[in-house]
Scaffold this motif. Sequence first.
Motif, PDB file in Angstrom:
ATOM      1  N   ARG A   1       0.842  -1.196   0.000  1.00 23.65           N
ATOM      2  CA  ARG A   1       0.000   0.000   0.000  1.00 23.65           C
ATOM      3  C   ARG A   1       0.873   1.240   0.000  1.00 23.65           C
ATOM      4  O   ARG A   1       2.078   1.167   0.292  1.00 23.65           O
ATOM      5  CB  ARG A   1      -0.919   0.009   1.215  1.00 23.65           C
ATOM      6  N   ASP A   2       0.273   2.363  -0.337  1.00 17.97           N
ATOM      7  CA  ASP A   2       0.992   3.631  -0.243  1.00 17.97           C
ATOM      8  C   ASP A   2       1.163   3.988   1.231  1.00 17.97           C
ATOM      9  O   ASP A   2       0.301   3.684   2.067  1.00 17.97           O
ATOM     10  CB  ASP A   2       0.211   4.759  -0.936  1.00 17.97           C
ATOM     11  N   LEU A   3       2.286   4.628   1.528  1.00 19.08           N
ATOM     12  CA  LEU A   3       2.552   5.071   2.898  1.00 19.08           C
ATOM     13  C   LEU A   3       2.593   6.588   2.928  1.00 19.08           C
ATOM     14  O   LEU A   3       3.374   7.217   2.197  1.00 19.08           O
ATOM     15  CB  LEU A   3       3.887   4.503   3.402  1.00 19.08           C
ATOM     16  N   GLY A   4       1.754   7.196   3.768  1.00 20.85           N
ATOM     17  CA  GLY A   4       1.700   8.651   3.894  1.00 20.85           C
ATOM     18  C   GLY A   4       0.713   9.028   4.964  1.00 20.85           C
ATOM     19  O   GLY A   4       0.129   8.179   5.649  1.00 20.85           O
ATOM     20  N   LEU A   5       0.512  10.339   5.118  1.00 20.96           N
ATOM     21  CA  LEU A   5      -0.459  10.832   6.089  1.00 20.96           C
ATOM     22  C   LEU A   5      -1.864  10.638   5.550  1.00 20.96           C
ATOM     23  O   LEU A   5      -2.100  10.700   4.338  1.00 20.96           O
ATOM     24  CB  LEU A   5      -0.217  12.312   6.381  1.00 20.96           C
ATOM     25  N   GLY A   6      -2.825  10.423   6.471  1.00 18.65           N
ATOM     26  CA  GLY A   6      -4.213  10.225   6.069  1.00 18.65           C
ATOM     27  C   GLY A   6      -4.833  11.516   5.570  1.00 18.65           C
ATOM     28  O   GLY A   6      -4.306  12.623   5.742  1.00 18.65           O
ATOM     29  N   SER A   7      -5.955  11.366   4.938  1.00 20.01           N
ATOM     30  CA  SER A   7      -6.638  12.532   4.354  1.00 20.01           C
ATOM     31  C   SER A   7      -7.148  13.482   5.410  1.00 20.01           C
ATOM     32  O   SER A   7      -7.485  14.619   5.116  1.00 20.01           O
ATOM     33  CB  SER A   7      -7.808  12.054   3.484  1.00 20.01           C
ATOM     34  N   GLY A   8      -7.225  13.059   6.660  1.00 15.05           N
ATOM     35  CA  GLY A   8      -7.730  13.928   7.721  1.00 15.05           C
ATOM     36  C   GLY A   8      -6.753  15.023   8.086  1.00 15.05           C
ATOM     37  O   GLY A   8      -7.093  15.943   8.793  1.00 15.05           O
ATOM     38  N   THR A   9      -5.502  14.965   7.643  1.00 15.35           N
ATOM     39  CA  THR A   9      -4.510  15.973   7.980  1.00 15.35           C
ATOM     40  C   THR A   9      -4.455  17.008   6.873  1.00 15.35           C
ATOM     41  O   THR A   9      -4.249  16.679   5.713  1.00 15.35           O
ATOM     42  CB  THR A   9      -3.126  15.330   8.141  1.00 15.35           C
ATOM     43  N   SER A  10      -4.616  18.264   7.232  1.00 13.25           N
ATOM     44  CA  SER A  10      -4.610  19.330   6.233  1.00 13.25           C
ATOM     45  C   SER A  10      -3.193  19.620   5.797  1.00 13.25           C
ATOM     46  O   SER A  10      -2.216  19.223   6.441  1.00 13.25           O
ATOM     47  CB  SER A  10      -5.254  20.595   6.810  1.00 13.25           C
ATOM     48  N   GLU A  11      -3.086  20.385   4.687  1.00 17.35           N
ATOM     49  CA  GLU A  11      -1.771  20.727   4.160  1.00 17.35           C
ATOM     50  C   GLU A  11      -0.992  21.569   5.156  1.00 17.35           C
ATOM     51  O   GLU A  11       0.198  21.401   5.359  1.00 17.35           O
ATOM     52  CB  GLU A  11      -1.939  21.484   2.835  1.00 17.35           C
ATOM     53  N   SER A  12      -1.709  22.524   5.838  1.00 12.91           N
ATOM     54  CA  SER A  12      -1.026  23.391   6.800  1.00 12.91           C
ATOM     55  C   SER A  12      -0.517  22.592   7.985  1.00 12.91           C
ATOM     56  O   SER A  12       0.565  22.847   8.516  1.00 12.91           O
ATOM     57  CB  SER A  12      -1.975  24.493   7.284  1.00 12.91           C
ATOM     58  N   GLU A  13      -1.283  21.584   8.387  1.00  8.10           N
ATOM     59  CA  GLU A  13      -0.851  20.754   9.505  1.00  8.10           C
ATOM     60  C   GLU A  13       0.346  19.916   9.114  1.00  8.10           C
ATOM     61  O   GLU A  13       1.259  19.683   9.909  1.00  8.10           O
ATOM     62  CB  GLU A  13      -2.007  19.851   9.950  1.00  8.10           C
ATOM     63  N   SER A  14       0.366  19.443   7.857  1.00 10.58           N
ATOM     64  CA  SER A  14       1.502  18.668   7.383  1.00 10.58           C
ATOM     65  C   SER A  14       2.754  19.526   7.361  1.00 10.58           C
ATOM     66  O   SER A  14       3.836  19.090   7.736  1.00 10.58           O
ATOM     67  CB  SER A  14       1.208  18.123   5.978  1.00 10.58           C
TER      68      SER A  14
END
Length: 415
Positions: free
Chosen positions: A134-147
């Motif tokens: 699977r792809d590994l990354g942050l979930g969609s619940g995290t906004s760009e600013s939070e990232s």
Amino acid sequence: MTETVPQIDDEPGTAPAPAPGVRRRRTALIVSAMVLVAAVSVVGALGLGGGGDEEPSAPSRAGSLVPVTRSTLTERTTVDGQLGYGTEIPLPVKATGTVTWLPETGASVKRGDALLRVDDRPVVLLYGSLPMYRDLGLGSGTSESESESGEAQAEQGSDGGTDAKSAAPSATPSAAATDAATELTGMDVLQFETNLAALGYSGFTVDETFTAGTAAAVKRWQKALGEPQTGTVGIGDVIYSAGKVRIGHPGVRLGGAVGENTLSYTGSTRKVVVNASAAEASWAVRGTAVTVRLPDGAAARGEVASVGKEATAPEGGEAGSGETSATVPVTVTIKDQKALGQLESGPVTVEYVGREAKQVLTVPVAALVALAEGGHGLETTDGTFVAVKTGLFADGRVEVSGSAVREGLKVRIPE
């Protein structure tokens, strides 16, 4: 009329001719005398004729004397093998697109190196046993600013030694950011973060959770690779293996589409594969020590690493047909790769210990003699023969036993 036979007087000094019967008796006496002389000569030559104070002795025999010794006999058997890097295995390439670069066959690839390029993007080798699924990354619940906030914290942790998870956030995180669904968790995350740390990236905790700090480290890694800095690792971006690999033969040409057999690989260490007879493979036990002999006469120590569980029937026959025995693959590893020199592949022989007799009485095989009553024996110094029971034959010697056999007994090796 009576015919008179004239009498002829013998000439002076000439004996009268003997009668036929007398002549035969005289010839017999002469022959008997010659046989007697010959017999006496033989007796004298053998030292049986007496004379002086010499004691009678056994007839002298040619040959050397050797002692019966106690030693360990080892029976060694050799089988043919093939040196190489093992069977080529297809790489699980999950990237899609066009193959734009391939490494050379035989090239060694380690962690962090590119295995190939698809659509001019690298597919990187990492170490691990769990495949990328699977792809590994942050979930969609995290906004760009939070990232971005997480990335700044990760960099701060990297520079100041503070972990991104323990660094104080610049703003109160939203409910979406703290929701567990926004962060991937699992053993695949732990495996990936372990590799990322091994490549020198920090600012995150190596655990089973993909955090903003992990995403920030991924972006720095992607920048070093010349890739778009997304912070997400795609399913086709990396391939896992147990360690560094040696590139095998490609199954596609440059410009071709990625398929199941795009590229193959082997282990990076040389090994030997023996197709051992299934009926005689009892020696092939994992951990068994063997000796690998190279074509140039050099030898290397090896160890049985694995034994196939399925027998393969010979071509044109069936397993158990009796014409040609079925075989099982036996893999032998060589710890000291330098002992193999520059040879990368080719035929070799593998020598293993078949049987062993420890601390038994032994003599050279040449000392054995066949007895008239059957079996084998040994000739002692006085010319007598003692019966023996033979055991293991190895290295030009034979195991012997018997009531009259003891260590140190001198026996004769006949010429």
